[in-house]
Scaffold this motif. Structure first.
Motif, PDB file in Angstrom:
ATOM      1  N   UNK A   1       9.303  -1.807   7.762  1.00 38.36           N
ATOM      2  CA  UNK A   1       8.328  -0.928   7.108  1.00 38.36           C
ATOM      3  C   UNK A   1       6.922  -1.391   7.461  1.00 38.36           C
ATOM      4  N   UNK A   2       6.048  -0.469   7.894  1.00 38.50           N
ATOM      5  CA  UNK A   2       4.685  -0.868   8.279  1.00 38.50           C
ATOM      6  C   UNK A   2       3.945  -1.530   7.126  1.00 38.50           C
ATOM      7  N   UNK A   3       3.085  -2.466   7.478  1.00 37.89           N
ATOM      8  CA  UNK A   3       2.266  -3.133   6.466  1.00 37.89           C
ATOM      9  C   UNK A   3       1.187  -2.184   5.970  1.00 37.89           C
ATOM     10  N   UNK A   4       0.773  -2.328   4.711  1.00 34.51           N
ATOM     11  CA  UNK A   4      -0.314  -1.484   4.187  1.00 34.51           C
ATOM     12  C   UNK A   4      -1.659  -1.898   4.758  1.00 34.51           C
ATOM     13  N   UNK A   5      -2.592  -0.975   4.679  1.00 33.69           N
ATOM     14  CA  UNK A   5      -3.978  -1.228   5.084  1.00 33.69           C
ATOM     15  C   UNK A   5      -4.731  -1.864   3.918  1.00 33.69           C
ATOM     16  N   UNK A   6      -5.378  -3.000   4.167  1.00 31.10           N
ATOM     17  CA  UNK A   6      -6.197  -3.660   3.161  1.00 31.10           C
ATOM     18  C   UNK A   6      -7.646  -3.230   3.345  1.00 31.10           C
ATOM     19  N   UNK A   7      -8.228  -2.626   2.331  1.00 33.05           N
ATOM     20  CA  UNK A   7      -9.614  -2.172   2.373  1.00 33.05           C
ATOM     21  C   UNK A   7     -10.446  -3.045   1.441  1.00 33.05           C
ATOM     22  N   UNK A   8     -11.300  -3.864   2.031  1.00 35.05           N
ATOM     23  CA  UNK A   8     -12.112  -4.810   1.266  1.00 35.05           C
ATOM     24  C   UNK A   8     -13.520  -4.269   1.046  1.00 35.05           C
ATOM     25  N   UNK A   9     -13.991  -4.354  -0.180  1.00 30.35           N
ATOM     26  CA  UNK A   9     -15.429  -4.221  -0.428  1.00 30.35           C
ATOM     27  C   UNK A   9     -16.126  -5.429   0.212  1.00 30.35           C
ATOM     28  N   UNK A  10     -17.422  -5.335   0.404  1.00 33.49           N
ATOM     29  CA  UNK A  10     -18.159  -6.432   1.033  1.00 33.49           C
ATOM     30  C   UNK A  10     -18.916  -7.274  -0.002  1.00 33.49           C
ATOM     31  N   UNK A  11     -19.975  -6.726  -0.571  1.00 32.74           N
ATOM     32  CA  UNK A  11     -20.838  -7.467  -1.494  1.00 32.74           C
ATOM     33  C   UNK A  11     -20.105  -7.812  -2.783  1.00 32.74           C
ATOM     34  N   UNK A  12     -20.029  -9.105  -3.075  1.00 36.87           N
ATOM     35  CA  UNK A  12     -19.395  -9.536  -4.308  1.00 36.87           C
ATOM     36  C   UNK A  12     -17.893  -9.675  -4.214  1.00 36.87           C
ATOM     37  N   UNK A  13     -17.318  -9.244  -3.103  1.00 38.95           N
ATOM     38  CA  UNK A  13     -15.883  -9.391  -2.874  1.00 38.95           C
ATOM     39  C   UNK A  13     -15.625 -10.385  -1.753  1.00 38.95           C
ATOM     40  N   UNK A  14     -16.253 -10.140  -0.609  1.00 39.94           N
ATOM     41  CA  UNK A  14     -16.140 -11.062   0.523  1.00 39.94           C
ATOM     42  C   UNK A  14     -17.294 -12.054   0.558  1.00 39.94           C
TER      43      UNK A  14
ATOM     44  N   UNK B   1      -9.496   5.284   5.371  1.00 45.77           N
ATOM     45  CA  UNK B   1      -8.052   5.340   5.571  1.00 45.77           C
ATOM     46  C   UNK B   1      -7.689   6.308   6.688  1.00 45.77           C
ATOM     47  N   UNK B   2      -8.339   7.459   6.693  1.00 49.22           N
ATOM     48  CA  UNK B   2      -8.048   8.470   7.716  1.00 49.22           C
ATOM     49  C   UNK B   2      -8.376   7.965   9.112  1.00 49.22           C
ATOM     50  N   UNK B   3      -9.543   7.361   9.282  1.00 49.97           N
ATOM     51  CA  UNK B   3      -9.944   6.842  10.584  1.00 49.97           C
ATOM     52  C   UNK B   3      -8.988   5.744  11.047  1.00 49.97           C
ATOM     53  N   UNK B   4      -8.508   4.938  10.101  1.00 53.63           N
ATOM     54  CA  UNK B   4      -7.591   3.853  10.430  1.00 53.63           C
ATOM     55  C   UNK B   4      -6.144   4.329  10.606  1.00 53.63           C
ATOM     56  N   UNK B   5      -5.894   5.600  10.288  1.00 54.81           N
ATOM     57  CA  UNK B   5      -4.567   6.166  10.489  1.00 54.81           C
ATOM     58  C   UNK B   5      -3.588   5.920   9.363  1.00 54.81           C
ATOM     59  N   UNK B   6      -4.086   5.814   8.131  1.00 54.68           N
ATOM     60  CA  UNK B   6      -3.234   5.540   6.974  1.00 54.68           C
ATOM     61  C   UNK B   6      -3.429   6.618   5.913  1.00 54.68           C
ATOM     62  N   UNK B   7      -2.374   6.877   5.166  1.00 52.93           N
ATOM     63  CA  UNK B   7      -2.499   7.715   3.981  1.00 52.93           C
ATOM     64  C   UNK B   7      -2.988   6.844   2.827  1.00 52.93           C
ATOM     65  N   UNK B   8      -3.536   7.475   1.808  1.00 53.68           N
ATOM     66  CA  UNK B   8      -4.075   6.723   0.668  1.00 53.68           C
ATOM     67  C   UNK B   8      -3.002   5.884   0.001  1.00 53.68           C
ATOM     68  N   UNK B   9      -1.793   6.388  -0.077  1.00 56.14           N
ATOM     69  CA  UNK B   9      -0.730   5.677  -0.776  1.00 56.14           C
ATOM     70  C   UNK B   9      -0.299   4.418  -0.028  1.00 56.14           C
ATOM     71  N   UNK B  10      -0.699   4.301   1.222  1.00 57.63           N
ATOM     72  CA  UNK B  10      -0.365   3.117   2.016  1.00 57.63           C
ATOM     73  C   UNK B  10      -1.552   2.180   2.186  1.00 57.63           C
ATOM     74  N   UNK B  11      -2.465   2.232   1.235  1.00 56.75           N
ATOM     75  CA  UNK B  11      -3.652   1.370   1.261  1.00 56.75           C
ATOM     76  C   UNK B  11      -3.726   0.530  -0.016  1.00 56.75           C
ATOM     77  N   UNK B  12      -4.222  -0.670   0.136  1.00 55.43           N
ATOM     78  CA  UNK B  12      -4.558  -1.532  -1.000  1.00 55.43           C
ATOM     79  C   UNK B  12      -6.052  -1.797  -0.930  1.00 55.43           C
ATOM     80  N   UNK B  13      -6.790  -1.392  -1.946  1.00 53.14           N
ATOM     81  CA  UNK B  13      -8.235  -1.591  -1.991  1.00 53.14           C
ATOM     82  C   UNK B  13      -8.558  -2.786  -2.877  1.00 53.14           C
ATOM     83  N   UNK B  14      -9.462  -3.629  -2.399  1.00 57.72           N
ATOM     84  CA  UNK B  14      -9.879  -4.825  -3.147  1.00 57.72           C
ATOM     85  C   UNK B  14     -11.376  -4.728  -3.389  1.00 57.72           C
ATOM     86  N   UNK B  15     -11.782  -4.737  -4.648  1.00 55.95           N
ATOM     87  CA  UNK B  15     -13.196  -4.533  -4.967  1.00 55.95           C
ATOM     88  C   UNK B  15     -13.543  -5.276  -6.242  1.00 55.95           C
TER      89      UNK B  15
END
Length: 243
Positions: free
Chosen positions: A1-14, A154-168
């Motif tokens: 099963x493909x790995x999910x896309x991790x979407x990181x916020x920048x300021x205050x997260x990274x 997500x769209x540009x990266x080729x993922x559906x929303x349900x296959x993303x994990x957002x960290x913020x």
């Protein structure tokens, strides 16, 4: 099963850029007659778009000449860029966590301009992990708390929303990703004063992220739980993440 896309916020997260931004914003806004202190950003406006903050302050304290505001914003961003180069650091645990999660597809999603994101990643050497995979509200013409910036990434990266994990870390970003239909991890660095919205998973340090992601993947791969990890109804209690 493909790995999910991790979407990181920048300021205050990274990166620990928010205190620097708060300082420069306070100087710029107070200088044009809009009362604003460092703690105002860290408390009420953290993660919000600069012009959203300006609009709210003008509603409270009166209109400011647009040319003065434009000049103040330009000076603020110039000063901030210099300070990012000299002073910016990653938040604790970020580098080790990104190294551990390196096999996952990932990107940065930020309300800030592309130039600011690039400067932050370069100054902290995090560009090693993300390259040019970053998405700016100014480029997409859509800002958190609206969901379209996350959906655009997500769209540009080729993922559906349900296959993303957002960290913020900011509530505006958490709410945006929840609206987008993503699995959301809230880096709640201020648990005494900030409540994680329903539907998001709360952590207090980036050092906790790897174990949470692994548990989400385990849940995703288990047919006994659900075919998609975003449908599992995960909570802090279920995964023992209350800290």
């Amino acid at each position: 099963m493909p790995l999910p896309l991790l979407l990181f916020d920048c300021d205050g997260t990274l990166v620990d850029s928010e205190p620097l931004l708060a300082d420069e914003m306070a100087t710029a806004l107070t200088g044009v007659g809009l009362p604003f202190q460092r703690q105002d950003y860290m408390g009420e406006f953290r993660g919000a778009r600069f012009r959203t903050i300006v609009a709210e302050l003008q509603a409270r304290f009166g209109e400011v000449d647009p040319q003065r505001l434009e000049s103040a914003e330009r000076t603020m961003r110039d000063n901030l860029a210099k300070r990012l180069t000299r002073e910016l650091k990653t938040l604790p645990g970020v580098v080790d966590t990104l190294e551990t999660l390196r096999r996952f597809p990932s990107a940065v999603v930020s309300n800030g301009p592309e130039s600011k994101i690039q400067a932050a990643l370069k100054a902290t050497q995090l560009a090693t992990y993300f390259g040019k995979r970053f998405f700016s509200g100014y480029t997409a013409n859509c800002w958190k708390p609206e969901p379209c910036l996350h959906l655009h990434a997500a769209s540009i990266m080729g993922f559906s929303a349900r296959d993303c994990i957002a960290i913020d870390d900011a509530l505006v970003g958490v709410r945006a990703a929840l609206k987008a239909g993503m699995t959301v991890i809230h880096l709640n660095r201020f648990p005494d004063s900030e409540t994680t919205p329903d539907g998001a998973i709360s952590i207090e340090s980036m050092t906790q992220l790897t174990s949470v992601v692994r548990r989400l993947i385990t849940g995703r791969e288990s047919a006994a739980i659900a075919p998609h990890f975003s449908d599992t109804g995960l909570t802090e209690t279920r995964y023992g993440l209350i800290t």
